[in-house]
Design an enzyme around this catalytic site. Structure first.
Site, PDB file in Angstrom:
ATOM      1  N   LYS A 281      47.476 -60.728 -47.421  1.00 37.75           N
ATOM      2  CA  LYS A 281      46.137 -61.826 -47.756  1.00 37.75           C
ATOM      3  C   LYS A 281      45.196 -61.892 -46.729  1.00 37.75           C
ATOM      4  O   LYS A 281      45.480 -61.747 -45.875  1.00 37.75           O
ATOM      5  CB  LYS A 281      46.997 -62.652 -48.477  1.00 37.75           C
ATOM      6  CG  LYS A 281      47.664 -62.236 -50.141  1.00 37.75           C
ATOM      7  CD  LYS A 281      48.144 -63.520 -50.560  1.00 37.75           C
ATOM      8  CE  LYS A 281      46.956 -64.491 -51.285  1.00 37.75           C
ATOM      9  NZ  LYS A 281      45.983 -64.421 -52.439  1.00 37.75           N
TER      10      LYS A 281
ATOM     11  N   GLY B 254      41.442 -60.992 -46.563  1.00 39.71           N
ATOM     12  CA  GLY B 254      40.883 -60.710 -47.210  1.00 39.71           C
ATOM     13  C   GLY B 254      39.574 -61.579 -47.280  1.00 39.71           C
ATOM     14  O   GLY B 254      38.432 -61.344 -46.218  1.00 39.71           O
TER      15      GLY B 254
ATOM     16  N   GLY C 266      38.764 -65.252 -54.037  1.00 39.17           N
ATOM     17  CA  GLY C 266      39.306 -63.699 -53.968  1.00 39.17           C
ATOM     18  C   GLY C 266      38.042 -62.710 -55.505  1.00 39.17           C
ATOM     19  O   GLY C 266      38.426 -63.876 -56.102  1.00 39.17           O
TER      20      GLY C 266
ATOM     21  N   GLU D  48      46.249 -70.517 -49.223  1.00 37.66           N
ATOM     22  CA  GLU D  48      46.613 -69.262 -50.606  1.00 37.66           C
ATOM     23  C   GLU D  48      48.500 -69.436 -50.652  1.00 37.66           C
ATOM     24  O   GLU D  48      48.971 -70.321 -51.457  1.00 37.66           O
ATOM     25  CB  GLU D  48      46.067 -67.942 -50.605  1.00 37.66           C
ATOM     26  CG  GLU D  48      44.631 -68.003 -51.153  1.00 37.66           C
ATOM     27  CD  GLU D  48      44.690 -66.008 -50.648  1.00 37.66           C
ATOM     28  OE1 GLU D  48      43.439 -66.555 -51.294  1.00 37.66           O
ATOM     29  OE2 GLU D  48      44.446 -65.629 -49.927  1.00 37.66           O
TER      30      GLU D  48
ATOM     31  N   ASP E  84      45.231 -58.068 -50.688  1.00 42.35           N
ATOM     32  CA  ASP E  84      44.662 -57.312 -50.236  1.00 42.35           C
ATOM     33  C   ASP E  84      45.041 -55.949 -50.491  1.00 42.35           C
ATOM     34  O   ASP E  84      45.027 -54.724 -50.653  1.00 42.35           O
ATOM     35  CB  ASP E  84      44.061 -57.462 -49.403  1.00 42.35           C
ATOM     36  CG  ASP E  84      43.269 -58.704 -48.868  1.00 42.35           C
ATOM     37  OD1 ASP E  84      42.425 -58.640 -49.364  1.00 42.35           O
ATOM     38  OD2 ASP E  84      43.209 -59.867 -48.483  1.00 42.35           O
TER      39      ASP E  84
ATOM     40  N   THR F  24      39.568 -60.633 -58.059  1.00 44.19           N
ATOM     41  CA  THR F  24      40.217 -60.892 -59.032  1.00 44.19           C
ATOM     42  C   THR F  24      40.733 -61.996 -59.821  1.00 44.19           C
ATOM     43  O   THR F  24      40.510 -62.493 -60.145  1.00 44.19           O
ATOM     44  CB  THR F  24      41.636 -59.947 -58.487  1.00 44.19           C
ATOM     45  OG1 THR F  24      41.310 -59.138 -57.464  1.00 44.19           O
ATOM     46  CG2 THR F  24      42.523 -59.770 -59.375  1.00 44.19           C
TER      47      THR F  24
HETATM   48  C1  5RP Z   1      41.752 -64.356 -50.279  1.00 48.53           C
HETATM   49  C2  5RP Z   1      42.298 -63.285 -50.481  1.00 48.53           C
HETATM   50  C3  5RP Z   1      42.560 -62.709 -51.465  1.00 48.53           C
HETATM   51  O1  5RP Z   1      42.957 -62.656 -52.623  1.00 48.53           O
HETATM   52  C4  5RP Z   1      42.595 -60.701 -51.393  1.00 48.53           C
HETATM   53  O2  5RP Z   1      41.204 -60.577 -50.056  1.00 48.53           O
HETATM   54  C5  5RP Z   1      41.732 -59.994 -52.009  1.00 48.53           C
HETATM   55  O3  5RP Z   1      40.429 -59.816 -52.866  1.00 48.53           O
HETATM   56  P1  5RP Z   1      39.750 -59.787 -54.007  1.00 48.53           P
HETATM   57  O4  5RP Z   1      40.971 -59.783 -55.507  1.00 48.53           O
HETATM   58  O5  5RP Z   1      38.621 -60.140 -54.174  1.00 48.53           O
HETATM   59  O6  5RP Z   1      40.146 -58.174 -54.000  1.00 48.53           O
HETATM   60  O7  5RP Z   1      43.583 -63.638 -49.817  1.00 48.53           O
HETATM   61  O8  5RP Z   1      42.337 -64.401 -48.824  1.00 48.53           O
END
Ligand code: 5RP
Length: 232
Positions: free
Chosen positions: A96, A98, A29, A105, A86, A31
């Site tokens: 999580k 997203g 993601g 993960e 998320d 972050t």
């Molecule tokens: C991916 C995830 C990410 O950690 C989550 O979607 C957060 O993403 P971002 O840092 O882009 O907001 O779980 O499967």
């Protein structure tokens, strides 16, 4: 600070927990990408770590930065995983998935002695549920699996549309593991622990995006700086 600057600030703080020789899990993601980028800088300066990425995207990024990579087959237990979320609540229950990488993960986080979540302030909530809960489902029998998901969720006070995720071009989104993702607009999830364990008893569910009792620390960046949350 913009949300993206907050993400980078949280990632930079999490780097303080990385020490020489560590075996690390690398999240997925935007972050987590900041963390991987900053880690790459430290590796260039001589830091010795070995890492397991949680997605093809993170693998590609880490490889391009020259970060030494391994697999959970070669290195089955890790010291620390740093990943985004998320949503997260005060007990450090997370939503999580997203980005669709929730299965890898969770495998990587559970293979680690410690998971640190990094996020901007907007991800911290009183109750999980404003963000649709992603569930990874085997394509075979997916229609029947969705009915089982809806029945279980309703019994735990969660009702709302369960929708198969599509790509921007309208095709089914397929995870790195070859499965569908269903996004569940349940609204507030009254009991994330019960929903997490119930969902994973449904045969067609590969994994769900609730991470309960896994994260040990959250590093949260907001306009007032960076703060840390430990599970309540
Ligand atoms: C991916 C995830 C990410 O950690 C989550 O979607 C957060 O993403 P971002 O840092 O882009 O907001 O779980 O499967």
């Amino acid at each position: 600070m913009t949300p993206d600057e907050q993400k980078r600030a949280a990632a930079a703080k999490a780097l303080d927990y990385v020490t020489e020789g560590m075996k690390l899990g690398l999240g997925t993601g935007s972050t987590a990408a900041h963390f991987v980028d900053l880690l790459g800088g430290r590796v260039k300066q001589g830091l010795g770590v070995i890492c397991v990425p949680t997605s093809k995207a993170t693998h590609k990024q880490a490889e391009a930065l020259g970060i030494p990579l391994t697999t959970l087959d070669e290195t089955p237990s890790l010291d620390l995983t740093v990943d985004g979320a998320d949503e997260l609540d005060g007990a450090l229950n997370l939503t999580k998935g997203g980005g669709g990488a929730l299965l890898r993960e969770k495998i990587v986080a559970m293979a680690s002695d410690r998971m640190i979540v990094i996020a901007d302030e907007s991800k911290v909530v009183e109750n999980l549920g404003a963000f649709d809960l992603p569930i990874e489902v085997v394509p075979f029998g997916a229609g029947a699996t969705v009915i089982m998901i809806e029945k279980l969720a309703a019994g735990l006070g969660c009702k709302g549309p369960v929708t198969r995720r599509k790509t921007a071009s309208g095709e089914d989104f397929i995870t790195d593991g070859g499965h569908y993702i269903y996004d569940c607009a349940f609204g507030v999830i009254p009991d994330p622990v019960a929903l997490d364990s119930g969902l994973n008893k449904i045969p067609g569910v590969v994994e769900n995006g609730l991470f309960t009792g896994i994260a040990a620390l959250a590093v949260i960046a907001g306009d007032d700086g960076v703060r840390e949350i430990k599970p309540a």
